[in-house]
Scaffold this active site. Sequence first.
Site, PDB file in Angstrom:
ATOM      1  N   TYR A 145      -1.588  -0.304  10.349  1.00  0.00           N
ATOM      2  CA  TYR A 145      -1.796  -0.838   9.003  1.00  0.00           C
ATOM      3  C   TYR A 145      -0.619  -0.477   8.103  1.00  0.00           C
ATOM      4  O   TYR A 145      -0.089  -1.323   7.371  1.00  0.00           O
ATOM      5  CB  TYR A 145      -3.100  -0.286   8.417  1.00  0.00           C
ATOM      6  CG  TYR A 145      -3.348  -0.671   6.979  1.00  0.00           C
ATOM      7  CD1 TYR A 145      -3.934  -1.893   6.663  1.00  0.00           C
ATOM      8  CD2 TYR A 145      -3.003   0.187   5.931  1.00  0.00           C
ATOM      9  CE1 TYR A 145      -4.170  -2.255   5.341  1.00  0.00           C
ATOM     10  CE2 TYR A 145      -3.225  -0.161   4.612  1.00  0.00           C
ATOM     11  CZ  TYR A 145      -3.806  -1.374   4.319  1.00  0.00           C
ATOM     12  OH  TYR A 145      -4.025  -1.728   3.003  1.00  0.00           O
ATOM     13  N   SER A 197       0.843  -1.192   0.000  1.00  0.00           N
ATOM     14  CA  SER A 197       0.000   0.000   0.000  1.00  0.00           C
ATOM     15  C   SER A 197       0.877   1.240   0.000  1.00  0.00           C
ATOM     16  O   SER A 197       1.996   1.220   0.528  1.00  0.00           O
ATOM     17  CB  SER A 197      -0.901   0.017   1.246  1.00  0.00           C
ATOM     18  OG  SER A 197      -1.552   1.270   1.389  1.00  0.00           O
TER      19      SER A 197
END
Length: 219
Positions: free
Chosen positions: A157, A143
Amino acid sequence: MNKVIVFTGASHGIGAATAKLAAARGYAVCVNYLKNHAAAQSIADEITASGGVAIAVAADVSLDAEVQRLFQIVDEQFGSITALVNNADILEQQMRVDEMDGARLNRIFASNVIPYFLCAKEAVKRMSNRYGGSGGAIVNASSAASRLGSAGEYVDYAASKGAIDTLTFGLSKEVISEAIRVNAVRPAFIYTDIHADGGEAGRVDCLKSTIPMQRVAPP
């Protein structure tokens, strides 16, 4: 050589879209999921209705035994895999680091890091010429958060995706001489349900002004 691909977390979003594309390009597809059987089966059914080959397999890919069972099913149904897409991950409610507890951190890292290692292990054991395989490819879903840090939202995350970047670099060097390529993709703002999991379903529309093209991508 038959083209066989395993997708983890493929019942929705980017995983589902990529699974359908892979099927259209001639891969036999395993759609892995954890809980949402109906969604995963619908992806498999859509692929088969279009003339492709697909199965939906439930497995908790954070557990050794479940991962081994998943790959054994694929061995029996399709033969040894030639590609793996590690895509399963979770996102929790937005908060600062000083508000996070150990239970949340355990959930994030157990869901976002361990499965990538376990699935890569089983893929390498089947694809590597060290084990008699014919090579293949592994793609890890990282990501843009791994570079940006996601301050004030979900640093946990982002850190889990930083771990995936490191896994990708290290594993790629381990197995490149064994006919396996390992890469990662770092999606930025994509219309998926994961943003609702973080507590801000409309997040990408709020942030699309920060993108030079002023628009968000579909899966």
